[in-house]
Design an enzyme around this catalytic site. Sequence first.
Site, mmCIF file in Angstrom:
data_model
loop_
_atom_site.group_PDB
_atom_site.id
_atom_site.type_symbol
_atom_site.label_atom_id
_atom_site.label_comp_id
_atom_site.label_asym_id
_atom_site.label_seq_id
_atom_site.Cartn_x
_atom_site.Cartn_y
_atom_site.Cartn_z
ATOM 1 N N GLU A 9 0.810 -1.219 0.000
ATOM 2 C CA GLU A 9 0.000 0.000 0.000
ATOM 3 C C GLU A 9 0.839 1.262 0.000
ATOM 4 O O GLU A 9 0.437 2.291 -0.527
ATOM 5 C CB GLU A 9 -0.942 0.000 1.214
ATOM 6 C CG GLU A 9 -1.979 1.093 1.170
ATOM 7 C CD GLU A 9 -3.149 0.837 2.113
ATOM 8 O OE1 GLU A 9 -3.766 1.792 2.559
ATOM 9 O OE2 GLU A 9 -3.453 -0.352 2.386
ATOM 10 N N ASP A 105 -2.784 -3.064 3.274
ATOM 11 C CA ASP A 105 -3.231 -3.209 4.657
ATOM 12 C C ASP A 105 -4.325 -4.265 4.749
ATOM 13 O O ASP A 105 -5.237 -4.313 3.907
ATOM 14 C CB ASP A 105 -3.765 -1.876 5.198
ATOM 15 C CG ASP A 105 -2.638 -0.942 5.616
ATOM 16 O OD1 ASP A 105 -1.463 -1.360 5.544
ATOM 17 O OD2 ASP A 105 -2.941 0.200 5.997
ATOM 18 N N TYR A 309 -0.929 -4.269 14.133
ATOM 19 C CA TYR A 309 -1.790 -3.457 13.275
ATOM 20 C C TYR A 309 -2.708 -2.554 14.103
ATOM 21 O O TYR A 309 -3.445 -3.027 14.962
ATOM 22 C CB TYR A 309 -2.633 -4.384 12.401
ATOM 23 C CG TYR A 309 -3.445 -3.695 11.344
ATOM 24 C CD1 TYR A 309 -2.837 -3.168 10.209
ATOM 25 C CD2 TYR A 309 -4.822 -3.564 11.470
ATOM 26 C CE1 TYR A 309 -3.582 -2.544 9.220
ATOM 27 C CE2 TYR A 309 -5.583 -2.939 10.497
ATOM 28 C CZ TYR A 309 -4.952 -2.428 9.373
ATOM 29 O OH TYR A 309 -5.696 -1.808 8.409
#
Length: 722
Positions: A9, A105, A309
Amino acid sequence: MSKILVLAEKPSVARELARVLGCKKNGNGCISGDKYIVTWALGHLIELADPEHYGSQYKEWSLEQLPMVPKHMDLTVIKQTAKQYKAVSSLMKSNEVSELIIATDAGREGELVARWIIAKAGFKKPIKRLWISSQTDKAIRDGFTHLRDGKEYMNLYMSAQARAEADWLVGLNVTRALTCKFNAQLSAGRVQTPTLALICRREEEIRKFVPKEFYTINADLGRYFVTYRDKNNQTSIFNCEKAENIAGSVKKKNFTVKTVKETPKRTPAPMLYDLTELQRDANKLYGYSAKQTLNIMQRLYEQHKALTYPRTDSRYLTADIVPTLEDRIKAVSFGGYREIAQEIIRGKNKIHKACVNDAKVSDHHAIIPTEERADIISMNNDEIRIYNLVIKRFLACFLPDYEYKSVSAVFECEGHEFYANGSEVISQGWKRAYNGEYADEETDEVIQRLPAIKTGDTLPCRSVNLKQGRTKPPARYTEASLLSAMENPSRFIEDKKMKDYIGGGLGTPATRADIIEKLFNSFYIERRGNEIVATSKGEQVIKLAPKDLTEPLLTAKWEMELEKISRGKSDKNKFIAGITDYTRELVSSVIKSDAEYVHDNMTRKPCPQCGKLLLSVNGKHGKMLVCQDRECGYRERISTVTNARCPECHKKMDMINSGERKIFVCKCGFRESVEQHQTRTQGSRNAATKAFTRQYLKNQNKQQEEEESEFAKLLRMATEKK
């Protein structure tokens, strides 16, 4: 030899993936190796086409062309990142590439980033998915060892696509309808509008609030204080004469212990962090905005590889993470955490059972440290603060309950009852991880250490304190309390049957920060200290927008339906068909409105471009003048909040434009030129330096351009990412 294309990303993530995969050769928008080619997006490279794409009639904003409902939503390349898209697209079409690994992601928006690029490029080769929760070398290697079939995530993509199309339909149509109808720069959306409504509703409650005087009575019994309480357990007395009579009757009299109750209590450690809870604590403790905390978390995740995350809505772990916890404890066994971490390892402490629940983890588990020892020296102060919050919460979940003895006593004097509450710590338990810095929930009740007392004891009253107070209106939202309201808006729903239906709240943990920032950038809200206040523009737009769009139930229904789509239990096309009908209803209600919009922040200064009078607004970075005409869009910065401190009151000063000169101004009245400020602060470590001032002057125009483009995008898209 064919190669595998890996799509990340961001460039920073791509570089880390390339390093772990052994890719060292830099190419056009990629890094190549013997087996893999790693390329990247720059966030979104593709977006839904603007209304103008569907016909020249949409170039002019007019009510006659609404609603805009394309038969099919087309994708277009974002001009600013077209060069990178061309590089990625070329790689996808290369005969050298045999398959693709999506490494964006691991979430709904990350899936959308990749799938739109794939769709626009027409990529038809096999697709696999990398799904990891941390950016450590071990996590990356494990992820590539256990790649998943890309088909497993098609429903997630459909959910993301449905969200984007629905926001386009509602956001752009209602924004154009409001702007054209009332000739003002107004916007609306399914998340930002009900969020703004919460703030406006609170402001209305504050305005309507009528304070009442009340009295409380405290008596000093020597070793502790006792408080009057009536038969309904209320401490406030709203009758002055009654309060004075009670206070006078017990003065210098003996108090008798009526009852004493000792109760052993224990409090388990708080649950692990999800993003919203972490943003709340960071705002309470350090004043960080939700967006600021998220940005810090992203650096800790991507750059430092210290945390997992961040964009998660779960406060639980899955069972497969449990075997990795010892390595994570070892990774944070340093400094003030070393003793507790080693104690946990030696005692083979297990994480609390309540923290492990596979059923309560959807895409990602709670935020915890990674197995990799972080380089604290490379972190800035903000990053260290957030990292410490996560470490403390993580270690606390391995420690015993906090144990204490609660003591409550009731006293009687002249027929009146008084009470005292006390506590005695038995074991600090998990609070040891916080080293006495854990902030308990705020309470008005005084907790004191009560000495040994028993029923029947008599104690003389030394003095009586009759204290007068006034009831307070509801507190304005801070970012912390607004995040809580967005997370659980069910209390704002009047329909009792629908309260349980609300489900997911307003937005997601990953997007709430952007929604709040959007409200600031639209000048719908402004900060007063740490409080958030609705502007006149914000209050008016809530009255002008369709009422249904201001209610939190709408977006909650959407989010529940999107969740069903992601799990294959609902159909995306059926959802969009319903949204299309709803869009027509919203636009019709705006067009039929007989309300008016009034600029109450009008100045006498004409716009240098169109001649209309400018509006005075408080932007996120300072005061600005903006043109009232949406087609003009002129903006002029008046002042900027700086980090320079006033020498008299020590508050932050504003830098204002005064012709060709720049002047520092404080709210207390202090003023000085930039030259005077530089002379006064020469050699000071904490003051704004010449370098700071030069940098400010250099970046001023650039910052204004960035804000203009952000607002232009807001008017153009008026959508909230989910």
